[in-house]
Design an enzyme around this catalytic site. Sequence first.
Site, PDB file in Angstrom:
ATOM      1  N   HIS A 129     -33.809   1.921  -4.834  1.00  0.00           N
ATOM      2  CA  HIS A 129     -32.511   1.802  -4.155  1.00  0.00           C
ATOM      3  C   HIS A 129     -32.524   2.603  -2.852  1.00  0.00           C
ATOM      4  CE1 HIS A 129     -29.856   0.740  -7.889  1.00  0.00           C
ATOM      5  NE2 HIS A 129     -30.846  -0.108  -7.711  1.00  0.00           N
ATOM      6  N   SER A 168     -32.333  -5.269  -6.574  1.00  0.00           N
ATOM      7  CA  SER A 168     -31.415  -4.249  -6.058  1.00  0.00           C
ATOM      8  C   SER A 168     -31.973  -3.446  -4.895  1.00  0.00           C
ATOM      9  CB  SER A 168     -30.928  -3.332  -7.174  1.00  0.00           C
ATOM     10  OG  SER A 168     -32.006  -2.800  -7.888  1.00  0.00           O
TER      11      SER A 168
END
Length: 188
Positions: free
Chosen positions: A144, A86
């Site tokens: 992230h 991610s």
Amino acid sequence: MIRYFTSNPASKVLCSPMLLSTFSHFSLFHMAANMYVLWSFSSSIVNILGQEQFMAVYLSAGVISNFVSYVCKVATGRYGPSLGASGAIMSVLAAVCTKIPEGRLAIIFLPMFTFTAGNALKAIIAMDTAGMILGWKFFDHAAHLGGALFGIWYITYGHELIWKNREPLVKIWHEMRTNGPKKGGGSK
């Protein structure tokens, strides 16, 4: 698996998991969600950067997002393993949303609600910033955020600073591969 494919600053192995954890996932759902988002944005980023530059950015983003995660974990004392693509995928998403801010996006199960890519990026950055500050543990918000910031930086400046200036290094590499290393080392 835990030693080499999960990223944790408290681990004995620090460097290789920064890349290898990008290829491991907690569950089939985790992998499916990441691959769906990557698939959704991959054609756009490959059209913008090309295949080789995409691979370089994606792998670099995996390492950089893990490094940001390491720094935040050490700074806050909240150690624990991380894994998944991610951070690198956030870099791809952020690069596309920065390059095409007026592009229209929708959530998979709510296609009737659309929003601009620029607004989506702002919302994601706000959510991950809040998650990082408040210590939410469902996602690695620092990874992230690190991936998103790298994607924004790369699409804005990195292509000009790095990719366009790689030619002298590539030329040296190709000469070394073709001609082999120079023999000898001194003058006669």
